[in-house]
Design a protein around this motif. Structure first.
Motif, mmCIF file in Angstrom:
data_model
loop_
_atom_site.group_PDB
_atom_site.id
_atom_site.type_symbol
_atom_site.label_atom_id
_atom_site.label_comp_id
_atom_site.label_asym_id
_atom_site.label_seq_id
_atom_site.Cartn_x
_atom_site.Cartn_y
_atom_site.Cartn_z
ATOM 1 N N TRP A 9 0.804 -1.208 0.000
ATOM 2 C CA TRP A 9 0.000 0.000 0.000
ATOM 3 C C TRP A 9 0.849 1.275 0.000
ATOM 4 C CZ3 TRP A 9 -0.785 -3.869 3.784
ATOM 5 C CH2 TRP A 9 0.070 -3.777 4.880
ATOM 6 N N ALA A 10 2.164 1.134 0.137
ATOM 7 C CA ALA A 10 3.072 2.290 0.157
ATOM 8 C C ALA A 10 3.909 2.304 -1.121
ATOM 9 C CB ALA A 10 3.983 2.217 1.376
ATOM 10 N N ALA A 26 9.482 -2.719 11.477
ATOM 11 C CA ALA A 26 9.054 -1.341 11.210
ATOM 12 C C ALA A 26 7.677 -1.345 10.546
ATOM 13 C CB ALA A 26 10.074 -0.634 10.333
ATOM 14 N N PHE A 27 7.035 -0.185 10.544
ATOM 15 C CA PHE A 27 5.712 -0.022 9.932
ATOM 16 C C PHE A 27 5.749 1.136 8.949
ATOM 17 C CE2 PHE A 27 1.599 2.318 10.136
ATOM 18 C CZ PHE A 27 0.831 1.412 9.432
ATOM 19 N N VAL A 28 5.156 0.903 7.773
ATOM 20 C CA VAL A 28 4.999 1.941 6.758
ATOM 21 C C VAL A 28 3.523 1.980 6.379
ATOM 22 C CG1 VAL A 28 5.669 2.755 4.470
ATOM 23 C CG2 VAL A 28 7.343 1.541 5.902
ATOM 24 N N ALA A 29 2.884 3.131 6.539
ATOM 25 C CA ALA A 29 1.445 3.280 6.315
ATOM 26 C C ALA A 29 1.117 3.529 4.839
ATOM 27 C CB ALA A 29 0.919 4.439 7.157
ATOM 28 N N PRO A 30 -0.140 3.295 4.467
ATOM 29 C CA PRO A 30 -0.572 3.607 3.108
ATOM 30 C C PRO A 30 -0.307 5.065 2.753
ATOM 31 C CG PRO A 30 -2.206 2.235 4.172
ATOM 32 C CD PRO A 30 -1.205 2.632 5.233
ATOM 33 N N GLY A 31 0.069 5.260 1.516
ATOM 34 C CA GLY A 31 0.331 6.605 1.016
ATOM 35 C C GLY A 31 1.727 7.115 1.292
ATOM 36 N N ALA A 32 2.488 6.427 2.130
ATOM 37 C CA ALA A 32 3.862 6.863 2.399
ATOM 38 C C ALA A 32 4.716 6.607 1.168
ATOM 39 C CB ALA A 32 4.429 6.124 3.603
ATOM 40 N N CYS A 50 3.484 10.362 4.320
ATOM 41 C CA CYS A 50 4.823 10.912 4.545
ATOM 42 C C CYS A 50 5.681 10.705 3.302
ATOM 43 C CB CYS A 50 5.508 10.214 5.719
ATOM 44 S SG CYS A 50 4.782 10.589 7.314
ATOM 45 N N VAL A 51 6.687 11.558 3.152
ATOM 46 C CA VAL A 51 7.677 11.400 2.085
ATOM 47 C C VAL A 51 9.061 11.435 2.720
ATOM 48 C CG1 VAL A 51 8.668 12.380 -0.016
ATOM 49 C CG2 VAL A 51 6.207 12.512 0.362
ATOM 50 N N LEU A 52 9.838 10.367 2.480
ATOM 51 C CA LEU A 52 11.242 10.302 2.906
ATOM 52 C C LEU A 52 12.046 10.053 1.643
ATOM 53 C CD1 LEU A 52 9.501 9.472 5.476
ATOM 54 C CD2 LEU A 52 11.593 8.412 6.295
ATOM 55 N N ARG A 53 12.732 11.089 1.160
ATOM 56 C CA ARG A 53 13.414 11.015 -0.132
ATOM 57 C C ARG A 53 14.920 11.086 0.072
ATOM 58 N NH1 ARG A 53 14.258 15.196 -4.181
ATOM 59 N NH2 ARG A 53 12.792 16.518 -3.056
ATOM 60 N N GLY A 54 15.568 9.910 0.039
ATOM 61 C CA GLY A 54 17.012 9.808 0.198
ATOM 62 C C GLY A 54 17.698 9.689 -1.149
ATOM 63 N N ASP A 55 17.658 10.748 -1.932
ATOM 64 C CA ASP A 55 18.226 10.684 -3.279
ATOM 65 C C ASP A 55 19.612 11.298 -3.391
ATOM 66 O OD1 ASP A 55 17.214 13.230 -2.877
ATOM 67 O OD2 ASP A 55 16.027 13.281 -4.716
ATOM 68 N N ILE A 56 19.913 12.350 -2.657
ATOM 69 C CA ILE A 56 21.235 12.987 -2.763
ATOM 70 C C ILE A 56 22.046 12.859 -1.474
ATOM 71 C CG2 ILE A 56 20.648 14.523 -4.660
ATOM 72 C CD1 ILE A 56 20.125 16.742 -2.622
ATOM 73 N N HIS A 57 21.490 12.211 -0.476
ATOM 74 C CA HIS A 57 22.176 11.857 0.764
ATOM 75 C C HIS A 57 21.292 10.837 1.467
ATOM 76 C CE1 HIS A 57 25.356 12.236 3.632
ATOM 77 N NE2 HIS A 57 25.746 13.435 3.223
ATOM 78 N N ARG A 58 21.670 10.387 2.665
ATOM 79 C CA ARG A 58 20.937 9.326 3.330
ATOM 80 C C ARG A 58 19.995 9.866 4.410
ATOM 81 N NH1 ARG A 58 25.452 9.899 6.250
ATOM 82 N NH2 ARG A 58 25.463 9.298 8.439
ATOM 83 N N VAL A 61 16.168 6.575 10.297
ATOM 84 C CA VAL A 61 15.175 6.729 11.361
ATOM 85 C C VAL A 61 15.431 5.601 12.359
ATOM 86 C CG1 VAL A 61 12.721 6.793 11.947
ATOM 87 C CG2 VAL A 61 13.512 7.750 9.756
ATOM 88 N N GLY A 62 15.783 5.970 13.590
ATOM 89 C CA GLY A 62 16.194 5.000 14.598
ATOM 90 C C GLY A 62 15.055 4.207 15.200
ATOM 91 N N ALA A 63 15.431 3.249 16.017
ATOM 92 C CA ALA A 63 14.492 2.326 16.653
ATOM 93 C C ALA A 63 13.404 3.080 17.413
ATOM 94 C CB ALA A 63 15.239 1.397 17.604
ATOM 95 N N ARG A 64 12.176 2.645 17.192
ATOM 96 C CA ARG A 64 10.980 3.118 17.893
ATOM 97 C C ARG A 64 10.625 4.571 17.601
ATOM 98 N NH1 ARG A 64 14.202 0.348 20.684
ATOM 99 N NH2 ARG A 64 15.096 2.164 21.723
ATOM 100 N N SER A 65 11.316 5.213 16.691
ATOM 101 C CA SER A 65 10.971 6.595 16.332
ATOM 102 C C SER A 65 9.814 6.594 15.356
ATOM 103 C CB SER A 65 12.182 7.298 15.726
ATOM 104 O OG SER A 65 13.165 7.497 16.724
ATOM 105 N N ASN A 66 9.022 7.659 15.395
ATOM 106 C CA ASN A 66 7.885 7.751 14.485
ATOM 107 C C ASN A 66 7.894 9.055 13.717
ATOM 108 O OD1 ASN A 66 5.994 9.707 16.055
ATOM 109 N ND2 ASN A 66 6.516 8.145 17.581
ATOM 110 N N VAL A 67 7.496 8.943 12.448
ATOM 111 C CA VAL A 67 7.331 10.092 11.558
ATOM 112 C C VAL A 67 5.841 10.150 11.269
ATOM 113 C CG1 VAL A 67 8.001 11.162 9.382
ATOM 114 C CG2 VAL A 67 9.607 9.621 10.560
ATOM 115 N N GLN A 68 5.171 11.124 11.864
ATOM 116 C CA GLN A 68 3.715 11.152 11.816
ATOM 117 C C GLN A 68 3.191 11.725 10.501
ATOM 118 O OE1 GLN A 68 2.424 13.016 15.484
ATOM 119 N NE2 GLN A 68 3.732 11.658 16.698
ATOM 120 N N ASP A 69 1.895 11.573 10.305
ATOM 121 C CA ASP A 69 1.206 11.845 9.052
ATOM 122 C C ASP A 69 1.650 13.141 8.386
ATOM 123 O OD1 ASP A 69 -1.549 9.941 9.582
ATOM 124 O OD2 ASP A 69 -0.410 10.643 11.314
ATOM 125 N N GLY A 70 1.955 13.023 7.091
ATOM 126 C CA GLY A 70 2.290 14.188 6.282
ATOM 127 C C GLY A 70 3.696 14.718 6.457
#
Length: 191
Positions: A9-10, A26-32, A50-58, A61-70
């Protein structure tokens, strides 16, 4: 099973042959959208749209950290004057809804509030907080346990140990929520 197969779904894509590395818990939600040189640690969660774009560097996201909606994560690539700025999120961090984190480091138990912006080469210290809506400019550093607010962000106060523990509570809550969302999504896909 690849991350793309685990989270159909992602959008999980390579960039220049580099695929995201997503821990099996880890968990990745729909639309990410997770692209390129991105690593998600154990029980990390990336929520809806969410958008995580590692194209020109890295991006890490560490253990148990969350990146919330959007949330939007990007990086600063190498330039003549710098090797660039990766986006590094430590363990047990909370990144609030609609936050923009660009080439920034958030140390363990750091908190980025809803709608906050952290820019290139900025750093949020261990147990520190960038408040909702705040703007941490390039190269600015928040010392451990401090709360900074405003645009541009400025020191407000130092957090107590009890306040820092609330961040850990939030990460534990999001770990449990991720498990529930994943169970619901897997159940829906079987039906």
């Amino acid at each position: 099973m690849t991350p793309a197969e685990r989270f159909p779904w992602a959008t999980i894509l390579p960039f220049e042959g580099v695929w995201p590395e997503i821990h099996e818990t880890a968990f990745v939600a729909p639309g990410a959208r997770i692209i390129g040189d991105v690593t998600l640690g154990p029980q990390a969660s990336v929520w809806y749209n969410c958008v995580l774009r590692g194209d020109i560097h890295r991006i890490e996201v560490g253990a148990r950290s969350n990146v919330q909606d959007g949330g939007v994560f990007h990086v600063e690539g190498p330039r003549p004057d710098t090797d660039g700025c990766p986006t590094i999120i430590g363990e047990d961090c909370v990144i609030g809804h609609m936050a923009v984190v660009h080439g920034c480091t958030v140390e363990d138990r750091g908190f980025v509030g809803m709608g906050a912006v952290a820019m290139d080469d900025s750093r949020i210290g261990e147990g520190a907080m960038l408040a909702a809506g705040a703007l941490l400019g390039p190269g600015r550093h928040i010392p451990p346990r401090e709360i900074w607010v405003g645009r541009p962000a400025k020191f407000l106060k130092t957090q107590s140990e009890a306040q820092v523990e609330k961040i850990r509570f939030q990460t534990e809550r999001y770990c449990r929520l991720a498990e529930k969302h994943l169970a619901e999504l897997r159940g829906a896909s079987k039906g």
